[in-house]
Write a protein that holds these residues in place. Structure first.
Motif, PDB file in Angstrom:
ATOM      1  N   THR A  30      70.188  40.679  84.910  1.00 27.38           N
ATOM      2  CA  THR A  30      70.838  40.017  86.036  1.00 27.38           C
ATOM      3  C   THR A  30      70.925  38.527  85.754  1.00 27.38           C
ATOM      4  O   THR A  30      70.345  38.022  84.807  1.00 27.38           O
ATOM      5  N   GLU A  54      74.670  40.640  92.288  1.00 29.59           N
ATOM      6  CA  GLU A  54      73.605  41.117  91.399  1.00 29.59           C
ATOM      7  C   GLU A  54      72.657  42.055  92.135  1.00 29.59           C
ATOM      8  O   GLU A  54      72.206  43.056  91.583  1.00 29.59           O
ATOM      9  N   HIS A  57      74.259  45.428  92.436  1.00 31.75           N
ATOM     10  CA  HIS A  57      74.200  46.103  91.132  1.00 31.75           C
ATOM     11  C   HIS A  57      72.823  46.732  90.908  1.00 31.75           C
ATOM     12  O   HIS A  57      72.718  47.885  90.474  1.00 31.75           O
TER      13      HIS A  57
END
Length: 75
Positions: A30, A54, A57
């Motif tokens: 990340t 992020e 994700h």
């Protein structure tokens, strides 16, 4: 990770997840930044922080029924 999974060892889960994501993307996991925050022991510890993209994700990479409400909320 502890909130999103039922892992008995969330630290190990997180390390394995970071390893898997790093291998998949051939790069860093990340774009996390580090921020000192108070820990349970009262000491200031560096903690990884991420932006919304992020974080989504990472949450999408967790395979757990407990993560589904977070995925829906963030999407």
């Amino acid at each position: 990770i502890a909130v999103l999974t039922e892992s008995k060892n969330p630290g190990a889960y997180w390390r394995k997840l970071k390893q898997r994501l790093s291998e998949e993307s051939n790069g860093s996991v990340t774009n996390c930044h580090w921020l000192k925050m108070p820990a349970q022991d009262g000491k200031m510890r560096e903690t990884g922080v991420a932006n919304t993209k992020e974080l989504l994700h990472l949450i999408q990479s967790v395979f757990s029924p407990k993560a589904e409400p977070f995925k829906q909320w963030m999407a």
